[in-house]
Scaffold this motif. Structure first.
Motif, PDB file in Angstrom:
ATOM      1  N   LEU A  49      -5.246 -10.163 -14.959  1.00 17.05           N
ATOM      2  CA  LEU A  49      -6.504 -10.580 -14.344  1.00 17.05           C
ATOM      3  C   LEU A  49      -7.331  -9.372 -13.904  1.00 17.05           C
ATOM      4  N   PRO A  50      -8.650  -9.496 -13.935  1.00 17.94           N
ATOM      5  CA  PRO A  50      -9.484  -8.409 -13.405  1.00 17.94           C
ATOM      6  C   PRO A  50      -9.282  -8.282 -11.909  1.00 17.94           C
ATOM      7  N   GLY A  51      -9.154  -7.064 -11.430  1.00 12.11           N
ATOM      8  CA  GLY A  51      -8.893  -6.855 -10.009  1.00 12.11           C
ATOM      9  C   GLY A  51      -9.577  -5.619  -9.472  1.00 12.11           C
ATOM     10  N   GLU A  52      -9.318  -5.334  -8.213  1.00 14.14           N
ATOM     11  CA  GLU A  52      -9.968  -4.231  -7.516  1.00 14.14           C
ATOM     12  C   GLU A  52      -9.034  -3.043  -7.289  1.00 14.14           C
ATOM     13  N   LEU A  53      -7.794  -3.169  -7.710  1.00  8.98           N
ATOM     14  CA  LEU A  53      -6.813  -2.123  -7.465  1.00  8.98           C
ATOM     15  C   LEU A  53      -6.887  -1.036  -8.534  1.00  8.98           C
ATOM     16  N   LYS A  54      -6.589   0.191  -8.140  1.00 11.46           N
ATOM     17  CA  LYS A  54      -6.589   1.296  -9.090  1.00 11.46           C
ATOM     18  C   LYS A  54      -5.742   2.436  -8.532  1.00 11.46           C
ATOM     19  N   THR A  55      -5.482   3.408  -9.394  1.00 12.17           N
ATOM     20  CA  THR A  55      -4.838   4.648  -8.984  1.00 12.17           C
ATOM     21  C   THR A  55      -5.877   5.750  -9.035  1.00 12.17           C
ATOM     22  N   VAL A  56      -6.057   6.423  -7.932  1.00 10.75           N
ATOM     23  CA  VAL A  56      -7.004   7.536  -7.883  1.00 10.75           C
ATOM     24  C   VAL A  56      -6.197   8.823  -7.905  1.00 10.75           C
ATOM     25  N   PRO A  57      -6.219   9.569  -9.013  1.00 12.78           N
ATOM     26  CA  PRO A  57      -5.436  10.808  -9.095  1.00 12.78           C
ATOM     27  C   PRO A  57      -5.877  11.806  -8.038  1.00 12.78           C
ATOM     28  N   GLU A  92      -6.954  10.954   5.027  1.00 11.88           N
ATOM     29  CA  GLU A  92      -6.950  11.818   3.855  1.00 11.88           C
ATOM     30  C   GLU A  92      -6.057  13.038   4.056  1.00 11.88           C
ATOM     31  N   LYS A  93      -5.844  13.418   5.306  1.00 10.56           N
ATOM     32  CA  LYS A  93      -5.019  14.585   5.619  1.00 10.56           C
ATOM     33  C   LYS A  93      -3.562  14.223   5.887  1.00 10.56           C
ATOM     34  N   LYS A  94      -3.243  12.932   5.750  1.00 12.10           N
ATOM     35  CA  LYS A  94      -1.891  12.472   6.088  1.00 12.10           C
ATOM     36  C   LYS A  94      -1.143  11.870   4.904  1.00 12.10           C
ATOM     37  N   ILE A  95      -1.634  12.080   3.691  1.00 13.22           N
ATOM     38  CA  ILE A  95      -1.061  11.378   2.546  1.00 13.22           C
ATOM     39  C   ILE A  95      -0.193  12.272   1.657  1.00 13.22           C
ATOM     40  N   ALA A  96       0.262  13.395   2.206  1.00 16.12           N
ATOM     41  CA  ALA A  96       1.077  14.316   1.399  1.00 16.12           C
ATOM     42  C   ALA A  96       2.300  13.615   0.815  1.00 16.12           C
ATOM     43  N   MET A  97       2.899  12.691   1.574  1.00 14.71           N
ATOM     44  CA  MET A  97       4.099  12.004   1.105  1.00 14.71           C
ATOM     45  C   MET A  97       3.769  10.833   0.184  1.00 14.71           C
ATOM     46  N   CYS A  98       2.489  10.500   0.048  1.00 11.04           N
ATOM     47  CA  CYS A  98       2.077   9.345  -0.752  1.00 11.04           C
ATOM     48  C   CYS A  98       1.644   9.723  -2.162  1.00 11.04           C
ATOM     49  N   ILE A  99       0.955  10.877  -2.275  1.00 10.27           N
ATOM     50  CA  ILE A  99       0.287  11.191  -3.536  1.00 10.27           C
ATOM     51  C   ILE A  99       1.260  11.518  -4.663  1.00 10.27           C
ATOM     52  N   GLY A 100       2.489  11.903  -4.335  1.00  8.32           N
ATOM     53  CA  GLY A 100       3.463  12.218  -5.375  1.00  8.32           C
ATOM     54  C   GLY A 100       3.840  11.031  -6.223  1.00  8.32           C
ATOM     55  N   CYS A 101       3.648   9.820  -5.705  1.00  8.13           N
ATOM     56  CA  CYS A 101       3.928   8.595  -6.473  1.00  8.13           C
ATOM     57  C   CYS A 101       2.656   7.793  -6.719  1.00  8.13           C
ATOM     58  N   HIS A 102       1.881   7.578  -5.651  1.00  9.26           N
ATOM     59  CA  HIS A 102       0.727   6.684  -5.742  1.00  9.26           C
ATOM     60  C   HIS A 102      -0.546   7.383  -6.203  1.00  9.26           C
ATOM     61  N   GLY A 103      -0.501   8.699  -6.372  1.00  9.19           N
ATOM     62  CA  GLY A 103      -1.675   9.432  -6.827  1.00  9.19           C
ATOM     63  C   GLY A 103      -1.569   9.908  -8.260  1.00  9.19           C
ATOM     64  N   ILE A 104      -0.589   9.378  -8.997  1.00  8.39           N
ATOM     65  CA  ILE A 104      -0.386   9.776 -10.395  1.00  8.39           C
ATOM     66  C   ILE A 104      -0.479   8.536 -11.275  1.00  8.39           C
ATOM     67  N   GLN A 105      -1.368   8.564 -12.243  1.00  6.50           N
ATOM     68  CA  GLN A 105      -1.547   7.428 -13.138  1.00  6.50           C
ATOM     69  C   GLN A 105      -0.239   7.075 -13.844  1.00  6.50           C
ATOM     70  N   GLY A 106       0.166   5.817 -13.738  1.00  7.94           N
ATOM     71  CA  GLY A 106       1.328   5.325 -14.471  1.00  7.94           C
ATOM     72  C   GLY A 106       2.665   5.852 -14.005  1.00  7.94           C
ATOM     73  N   TYR A 107       2.726   6.445 -12.806  1.00 10.96           N
ATOM     74  CA  TYR A 107       3.979   7.006 -12.317  1.00 10.96           C
ATOM     75  C   TYR A 107       5.029   5.901 -12.167  1.00 10.96           C
ATOM     76  N   GLN A 108       6.257   6.200 -12.570  1.00 13.33           N
ATOM     77  CA  GLN A 108       7.318   5.202 -12.535  1.00 13.33           C
ATOM     78  C   GLN A 108       8.394   5.539 -11.507  1.00 13.33           C
ATOM     79  N   ALA A 109       8.796   4.530 -10.776  1.00  8.22           N
ATOM     80  CA  ALA A 109       9.936   4.641  -9.874  1.00  8.22           C
ATOM     81  C   ALA A 109      11.192   4.255 -10.648  1.00  8.22           C
ATOM     82  N   SER A 110      12.339   4.626 -10.122  1.00  7.59           N
ATOM     83  CA  SER A 110      13.578   4.325 -10.843  1.00  7.59           C
ATOM     84  C   SER A 110      14.584   3.532 -10.011  1.00  7.59           C
ATOM     85  N   PHE A 111      14.163   3.088  -8.822  1.00  2.36           N
ATOM     86  CA  PHE A 111      15.080   2.311  -7.973  1.00  2.36           C
ATOM     87  C   PHE A 111      14.401   1.031  -7.522  1.00  2.36           C
TER      88      PHE A 111
END
Length: 221
Positions: free
Chosen positions: A208-216, A34-53
């Protein structure tokens, strides 16, 4: 006979090395992660965030994904088997322990108020069913596409369809320095299909129903 002995010795050493590697598998700590995800939350912690590459698509949902798969994916970026400049740069800065901790954290997020595990997935229309059957997708990802037969394989049910499409196409990409994925099994599967067929499969799997989600996560703790 004497020529055989060195070969046998080498084989035994190799087997012992593999066994030792498995025995020393790094155990992840979700609290540390939980203390090591600073580089992750900018993309994976935002609902519907889009990459461009290399094109615009929603970044994958990783909360609830299997920890061993997350480690496997990060390792592939670090080794260059998955080519993506941003993810390669992030993975290069992670130790094996960092990867294990981050993976444990994201796997754990999926267990908070988790819904019951989905059962066997509905087949969809005949055309999609034929495509999925041709790809033998259930043989690795399971009947529900949420219970892979090996924990290093991803859950894919309910994942964003545009991400799944881009990921599947990436296994067909060869000789590109900045994009593509080197995986013999998935490469063989993806190359059987046109991009239009891959898009159909991605749309079906996403429905399909699944277990994956985005947690803001609004801030780094």
């Amino acid at each position: 006979m004497n020529k055989f002995l060195p070969s046998l010795s080498a084989l035994l050493v190799a087997c012992a090395t593999v066994f030792s590697a498995h025995a020393q598998e790094v155990k992840g700590d979700a609290k540390a992660g939980e203390k090591k995800i600073a580089m992750c939350i900018g993309c994976h912690g935002i609902q519907g965030y889009q990459a461009s590459f290399p094109e615009i698509y929603k970044v994958p949902m990783i909360s609830g994904q299997g920890a061993k798969y997350i480690v496997s994916a990060l390792t592939a970026y670090q080794k260059g088997d998955r080519k993506h400049p941003s993810m390669r740069g992030i993975a290069d800065n992670l130790s094996d322990q960092d990867m294990a901790d981050i993976a444990a954290h994201y796997e754990g997020l999926g267990k908070v108020e988790a819904a019951p595990a989905p059962g066997k997935a509905a087949d969809g229309d005949a055309r999609v069913a034929a495509l999925v059957s041709k790809g033998a997708c259930v043989s690795c990802h399971g009947d529900s596409f949420s219970k892979p037969i090996d924990p290093s394989y991803p859950k894919i049910a309910g994942q964003h369809s545009d991400y799944l499409f881009v990921a599947l196409k990436s296994y067909k990409t060869e000789g590109n320095a900045t994009w593509g994925r080197a995986n013999g099994i998935m490469g063989g599967v993806a190359k059987q299909f046109s991009n239009a067929e891959l898009k159909e499969m991605a749309k079906y799997l996403s429905s399909l129903p699944g277990e994956l989600k985005t947690v803001p996560q609004s801030k780094f703790k």
